[in-house]
Design a protein around this motif. Structure first.
Motif, PDB file in Angstrom:
ATOM      1  N   UNK A   2      75.046  14.309  89.994  1.00 34.48           N
ATOM      2  CA  UNK A   2      75.033  15.146  88.961  1.00 34.48           C
ATOM      3  C   UNK A   2      74.337  16.522  89.024  1.00 34.48           C
ATOM      4  N   UNK A   3      73.039  16.769  89.762  1.00 33.46           N
ATOM      5  CA  UNK A   3      72.685  18.119  90.127  1.00 33.46           C
ATOM      6  C   UNK A   3      73.833  18.741  91.016  1.00 33.46           C
ATOM      7  N   UNK A   4      74.313  18.055  91.926  1.00 24.98           N
ATOM      8  CA  UNK A   4      75.192  18.570  92.854  1.00 24.98           C
ATOM      9  C   UNK A   4      76.487  19.273  91.932  1.00 24.98           C
ATOM     10  N   UNK A   5      77.099  18.431  90.975  1.00 26.06           N
ATOM     11  CA  UNK A   5      78.315  18.999  90.270  1.00 26.06           C
ATOM     12  C   UNK A   5      77.989  20.026  89.629  1.00 26.06           C
ATOM     13  N   UNK A   6      76.705  20.068  88.990  1.00 29.55           N
ATOM     14  CA  UNK A   6      76.346  21.402  88.246  1.00 29.55           C
ATOM     15  C   UNK A   6      76.125  22.606  89.207  1.00 29.55           C
TER      16      UNK A   6
ATOM     17  N   UNK B 182      78.144  23.922  82.698  1.00 30.76           N
ATOM     18  CA  UNK B 182      78.538  22.966  83.740  1.00 30.76           C
ATOM     19  C   UNK B 182      77.328  21.726  83.615  1.00 30.76           C
ATOM     20  N   UNK B 183      76.195  21.749  83.010  1.00 27.56           N
ATOM     21  CA  UNK B 183      75.451  20.725  82.865  1.00 27.56           C
ATOM     22  C   UNK B 183      76.066  19.966  81.820  1.00 27.56           C
ATOM     23  N   UNK B 184      76.361  20.152  80.806  1.00 24.75           N
ATOM     24  CA  UNK B 184      76.851  19.732  79.495  1.00 24.75           C
ATOM     25  C   UNK B 184      78.195  18.902  80.081  1.00 24.75           C
TER      26      UNK B 184
ATOM     27  N   UNK C  17      79.013  11.741  83.174  1.00 21.23           N
ATOM     28  CA  UNK C  17      78.020  10.726  83.588  1.00 21.23           C
ATOM     29  C   UNK C  17      77.709   9.611  82.290  1.00 21.23           C
ATOM     30  N   UNK C  18      77.993  10.146  81.129  1.00 22.47           N
ATOM     31  CA  UNK C  18      77.763   9.148  80.113  1.00 22.47           C
ATOM     32  C   UNK C  18      78.856   8.148  79.972  1.00 22.47           C
TER      33      UNK C  18
END
Length: 468
Positions: free
Chosen positions: A220-224, A237-239, A245-246
């Motif tokens: 998750x943080x890597x993708x952001x 990016x976070x959204x 992920x959801x």
């Protein structure tokens, strides 16, 4: 000065709670000395809790209570069983890994011991482990609660020492992982000595599923980060990563991915500047409500009300301690008692390494007799001026103080974790104390390393630009 200290100690010896002893001792000093107006007692006590960072206290307590009633603790436990239950001393290792994960949500050692402890001790006894070993490893792993962020003691320390609470949170990550490694090595030692094997059969599918959940959380943080590097906005990016992920969690019904996301959300949000540490506590509550009411649907209005009332009760006791300790610490400062104690310590040594040794011994001793929050509130005004004068980083000293006080929670006469585990395990306080003693070894080793190797604490905050 002498009257203030003697009044406090006298009331404690009479069996009064520490907070009442501090408030009572302060009142006695004010009435007898006549040098301070009576109204100052109320003013200073109110000023002690009139602080924005202290708003984090009830919210972190509520988040921990919500995690417990939502069944998230059992999901964390099942995940830890899948990940390390096959190792030698399996449920001992599960106990530690479960505490690491729960530490990223609750922020207190007592919540860890009471929440996961009841599940862990029962399961370990059913698998043939002695009650003493089960209690010992549960007590030791509970100390991770306030070291791995978020942490209630860090909030109080940061407010008292006037240092960044966010930097304290980040500084606790590596020490927490180091302590985890030491505890897992200790379990492996006992397992080897006693010939224990794993408690669940090794299964590639089970281990692969648990590993996949960890990888998804780390992704998750890597993708952001990669999306931001590619030119996307942080919010976009976070959204996008969160929605993905959801969808994956809904499609494959993972057991603990969203529970594991709590530390990522809190630390990531503070790092990106989305919210302060105080607002992170609110985010933790919102996340717990989302998991309990929406994702897992394991929370009812009745259990929500129960968690709320428990939070009110705990918060009231914590903030009463803070108010009583505030007037006591203020009087220590205004009567020059804190300065006198600081001068006395500096007269013994001006070497920072020797001072750290003396400070460790002092805090360990105090932690056996005084509640964590009260101890921080009393000791910080005395020790921080010396810490700054000797060139010791106050962030590192905050980790040192907190770990000392967590070890104090395992000792009589006032160790709250000790009493919680004695009640859960139905052992006497004496037997519980003896069960915990072997586990002081990895904790003391960790304390020595954190004290004399500053990089363990300070490297990550420096890398993240939180310290100059």
């Amino acid at each position: 000065m002498l009257l203030l200290i003697l009044s406090f100690l006298g009331l404690m010896l009479c069996g009064l709670p520490v907070a009442v002893s501090m408030a009572g001792g302060s009142l006695i000093y004010i009435l007898v000395s006549g040098t301070v107006p009576d109204i100052v007692l109320a003013q200073r006590m109110i000023a002690g809790i009139e602080s924005f960072p202290l708003l984090a206290v009830p919210f972190f307590i509520l988040a921990g209570n919500l995690m417990n009633i939502a069944g998230i603790t059992s999901r964390i436990y099942d995940f830890a069983v899948a990940l390390v239950g096959w190792m030698k001393g399996g449920l001992g290792q599960v106990n530690i890994i479960g505490s690491v994960i729960f530490s990223g949500m609750s922020g207190t050692a007592i919540a860890d011991a009471a929440g996961l402890g009841s599940i862990e001790i029962k399961a370990m006894k059913e698998h043939g482990y002695s009650t003493e070993f089960s209690v010992g490893v549960t007590a030791a792993s509970a100390t991770l609660g306030p070291i791995i962020p978020p942490s209630l003691p860090f909030v109080i320390y940061g407010m008292m020492a006037n240092v960044s609470i966010g930097a304290l949170f980040v500084a606790g990550i590596l020490p927490g992982l180091f302590m985890t490694a030491l505890m897992m090595a200790t379990v492996a030692y006992f397992a080897r000595r006693n010939g224990w094997g794993g408690d669940v059969a090794f299964h590639w599918g089970r281990l692969g599923g648990a590993t996949l959940e960890i990888l998804l959380v780390l992704a998750f943080p890597m993708a952001v980060w990669l999306a931001v590097k590619a030119g996307a906005s942080v919010n976009m990016a976070t959204g996008t990563a969160f929605v993905a992920l959801m969808v994956l969690d809904w499609r494959f019904n993972f057991s603990a991915v969203l529970a594991l996301m709590a530390p990522v959300i809190l630390i990531g949000g503070m790092t990106m500047g989305w919210f302060t540490p105080t607002e992170a506590a609110v985010a933790a509550v919102i996340w717990a409500l989302f998991l309990g009411l929406v994702r897992y649907r394991s929370m009812t209005l009745r259990t929500l009300a129960q968690a709320t009332f428990e939070t009110i009760e705990t918060t009231s006791s914590v903030l009463f301690i803070v108010t009583a300790a505030s007037i006591f610490a203020w009087l220590l400062t205004t009567t020059q008692a804190a300065q006198a104690l600081a001068d006395w310590i500096l007269s013994i040594t001006s070497n920072k390494w020797v001072f750290l040794l003396l400070a460790n011994l002092l805090i360990l001793f105090v932690g056996c007799f005084i509640d964590t929050i009260a101890a921080i509130t009393i000791l910080v005004p005395i020790l921080i001026p010396i810490v700054l004068k000797l060139g010791i980083d106050p962030i590192q000293f905050g980790i040192i103080m907190t770990l000392n006080l967590m070890i104090g929670l395992l000792h009589p006469p006032l160790g709250m974790v000790l009493f919680v585990l004695a009640r859960i395990s139905k052992l006497s306080v004496e037997r519980t104390t003896m069960a915990i003693l072997p586990w002081l070894v990895p904790l003391i080793v960790a304390l020595i390393a954190i004290t004399y190797v500053p990089a363990i604490t300070l490297w990550l905050p420096h890398q993240m630009g939180l310290l100059k």
